[in-house]
Design an enzyme around this catalytic site. Structure first.
Site, PDB file in Angstrom:
ATOM      1  N   HIS A 236       4.268  -4.484  14.033  1.00  0.00           N
ATOM      2  CA  HIS A 236       5.195  -3.993  15.048  1.00  0.00           C
ATOM      3  C   HIS A 236       4.557  -2.939  15.948  1.00  0.00           C
ATOM      4  CE1 HIS A 236       6.079  -0.537  12.274  1.00  0.00           C
ATOM      5  NE2 HIS A 236       6.290   0.089  13.417  1.00  0.00           N
TER       6      HIS A 236
ATOM      7  N   ASP B 239       4.494  -7.241   7.892  1.00  0.00           N
ATOM      8  CA  ASP B 239       4.331  -6.398   9.077  1.00  0.00           C
ATOM      9  C   ASP B 239       2.927  -5.792   9.138  1.00  0.00           C
ATOM     10  OD1 ASP B 239       5.321  -5.310  11.486  1.00  0.00           O
ATOM     11  OD2 ASP B 239       5.686  -3.393  10.500  1.00  0.00           O
TER      12      ASP B 239
ATOM     13  N   SER C 275       3.186   4.842  11.848  1.00  0.00           N
ATOM     14  CA  SER C 275       3.093   3.498  11.281  1.00  0.00           C
ATOM     15  C   SER C 275       1.680   2.952  11.465  1.00  0.00           C
ATOM     16  CB  SER C 275       4.089   2.551  11.957  1.00  0.00           C
ATOM     17  OG  SER C 275       5.386   2.745  11.478  1.00  0.00           O
TER      18      SER C 275
END
Length: 302
Positions: A54, A84, A157
């Site tokens: 993402h 992810d 992230s």
């Protein structure tokens, strides 16, 4: 506060600074041209970068920025929507790869550092403990998800969760944690990266059915006997799919995959994620009130 306590705190502080500086050289900024940037980890000296999927919204015009400010064009090797995770490649050698811990290195209660390079802010670090460890087993081996009370800021992230030895124990993911500290353990990351490098995607198993949850008849639960009260009714079998070739029929009720009970669509998806294309699995099912076991070889979804 005693001198001894001051000394211990000063020693811990100095060690955290040392770990942050050392590991920080392996932490990169990932810039895909969108408003927010993500963090990545140098996985190998020959230019493999691991981050979250993402965090890389575009497949082209992606760049990474090293700790010294060097900006390099990156190509997308592949991404895995289920975990992810995305892998990038840059045309560089001699990069400082992060040291990755053993699969079982993360322990509940141990100190953990979360590192990131969000936006133009440079290297950032937060400190906490590993508050929970969730383990499961898949075709690729043991899989671990870590929870930590170390704060993840926007842009963290794709960055590493690190132990006091300076080893990566997890890949941080704000989306999975919905703003809280959740990291994918290195066992998952290693397995997915190997799959992306080999295939450009994760070659997970494909069955080729549509299903819906269904309650099992009480008289069959008692007479057979069964240890579950729900299964998955097969409402469609795709033509030329592994399911059709393996003998599954419309109206069958799926009970288990490779010995693991299936009671809803999510549990079926979870089991299929844990098997790869070309692998034979055993399906236990009900057909006309009779228990059957079929061996089906999974395929790859187009």
């Amino acid at each position: 506060m005693t001198n001894e306590t001051n000394g211990l705190l000063a020693g811990l502080s100095a060690e955290l600074v040392s770990i942050t500086e050392r590991v920080g050289a392996s932490v990169v900024r990932v810039d895909d041209g969108t408003r927010l940037t993500a963090t990545g980890i140098i996985w190998s000296a020959d230019g493999i970068i691991v981050t979250t999927s993402h965090g890389v919204e575009r497949d082209e015009e992606v760049f990474i920025e090293l700790h010294n400010g060097t900006r390099l064009a990156a190509t997308l090797i592949g991404r895995d929507p289920d975990t992810d995770i995305a892998a990038l490649r840059v045309a560089a050698t001699g990069l400082p790869p992060a040291e990755v811990a053993a699969d079982d290195a993360a322990k509940i209660g141990q100190f953990a550092l979360a590192l990131g390079r969000p936006g133009n802010s440079g290297l950032q670090a937060t400190f906490g403990i590993v508050s929970a460890r969730l383990d499961s087993q898949s075709e690729g081996g043991p899989e671990t998800v870590l929870h930590t009370d170390a704060v993840f800021y926007p842009g963290f992230s794709g960055g590493p969760l690190v132990n006091v030895a300076g080893q990566v124990i997890g890949l941080n993911n704000l989306m999975f944690g919905r703003g809280k500290g959740v990291s994918l353990g290195v066992s998952i990351v290693r397995h997915v990266v190997e799959g992306l490098l080999a295939h450009g995607k994760m070659p997970r198993g494909y069955l080729g059915v549509r299903t819906q949850a269904a309650a099992l008849p009480a008289h069959l639960i008692e007479s057979l006997p069964l240890t579950q009260d729900r299964g998955l009714l097969i409402v469609q079998v795709e033509q030329k799919s592994p399911a059709e070739q393996g003998g599954l029929l419309l109206g069958d009720t799926l009970l288990s995959v490779s010995g693991q009970q299936i009671t809803d669509v999510d549990s079926l998806r979870s089991q299929l994620r844990q098997h790869h294309a070309g692998q034979e699995i055993a399906l236990n099912l009900l057909r006309g009130g009779v228990l059957l076991t079929l061996a089906v070889t999974l395929g790859t979804e187009n």
